[in-house]
Scaffold this active site. Sequence first.
Site, PDB file in Angstrom:
ATOM      1  N   PRO A 167       0.827  -1.216   0.000  1.00  0.00           N
ATOM      2  CA  PRO A 167       0.000   0.000   0.000  1.00  0.00           C
ATOM      3  C   PRO A 167       0.861   1.265   0.000  1.00  0.00           C
ATOM      4  CG  PRO A 167      -0.861  -1.615   1.552  1.00  0.00           C
ATOM      5  CD  PRO A 167       0.468  -2.138   1.102  1.00  0.00           C
ATOM      6  N   TYR A 168       2.008   1.224   0.681  1.00  0.00           N
ATOM      7  CA  TYR A 168       2.937   2.371   0.644  1.00  0.00           C
ATOM      8  C   TYR A 168       3.320   2.675  -0.803  1.00  0.00           C
ATOM      9  CZ  TYR A 168       7.558   4.652   0.718  1.00  0.00           C
ATOM     10  OH  TYR A 168       8.620   5.483   0.477  1.00  0.00           O
ATOM     11  N   GLY A 169       3.695   1.627  -1.556  1.00  0.00           N
ATOM     12  CA  GLY A 169       4.086   1.799  -2.958  1.00  0.00           C
ATOM     13  C   GLY A 169       2.956   2.417  -3.778  1.00  0.00           C
TER      14      GLY A 169
END
Length: 313
Positions: free
Chosen positions: A148-150
């Site tokens: 999700p960070y990406g």
Amino acid sequence: MKCLVTGAAGFIGSHLSEELVRLGHNVTGIDCFIDYYPRVFKEDNLKGLRKNNQFTFLEQSILKADLEKLLKGIDFVFHLAAQAGVRASWGKDFQIYTENNIRGTQRLLEACKAVKLKKFVYASSSSVYGDTESLPMKETDYLQPISPYGVSKLAAEHLAYLYWKNFQVPTISLRYFTVFGPRQRPDMAFYKFGLAAFTNTPIEIYGSGEQTRDFTFISDIIKAHILAAESSVEGEIFNIGGGNRICLSEVIPIIEEISGKKISVQHKPTQKGDAKHTYADISKARKLLSYNPKVSIREGLEKELNWIKNFRL
Ligand code: NAD
């Protein structure tokens, strides 16, 4: 020149602010001390800067600040503020990522429409790639983040592009590949390994340890920002790697040798969101920005371990 650095109290933002001041620029740094890691580390990062009258610090979130006022007279924006960290980005905490990384970037870009900027440099990440089919990773590869960070970093990168395309905000995105060196975030592998070596505590390696990373020393990353700011290129995306691709398990003996300490390793299951390999094709940055990374893993690790020994024990 007048520069705005978002995330100025962080690992990379504080180094960048110092370099800009050293080059003679006036820098406004903004940071809200997000609690991903303790504030005391960030206060340490800011110690030298706070004494410099070319540097002004504002403790505020880019989500709340009066950005129009903040951007008045600014020539360069370096946008590094973000909630970092791949593994913490699952579950309900994803909202921290969408707010700070996506909405914060959109808010900043929106405010930049009204300003005659020379350049807006966005701190993107190799995490936008996910597990690519072939290495090295090229800017033209299909992007499929696996964390999700990406996803949040990629969304902000797209925003940077579309504010250039539609409103001529002169953006450039730099996809950093794992950055290391003094002041590295305490959740990052080299910091944890170095601290463990000096304190005789075991380290955890997720998966087999055969995963590889392209590590980029902090001074090379900072140089890339300066080159990006000075270049005439706009609306482009660049991989910024260090040319130091190495297996995590190969890093341990180097740290043992430098620190003179034995490290005991505990293997843990692979973490969701961690890419198997990262490796940057930096030919575009070499060609268009004259980017040329200089610091090897060993030399950089010596500097980082020396800092840990002197400031973190
Ligand atoms: P860091 O956490 O040390 O610094 C980020 C700073 O941004 C923090 O001090 C945080 O308080 C601040 N911040 C977060 N949200 C904010 C907001 N809404 N308003 C104001 N300040 C806010 O992380 P870092 O390692 O220095 O990373 C800097 C940038 O580089 C981030 O955008 C990160 O995604 C990107 N990046 C880092 C790496 C790496 O290896 N360190 C790799 C790829 C990309």
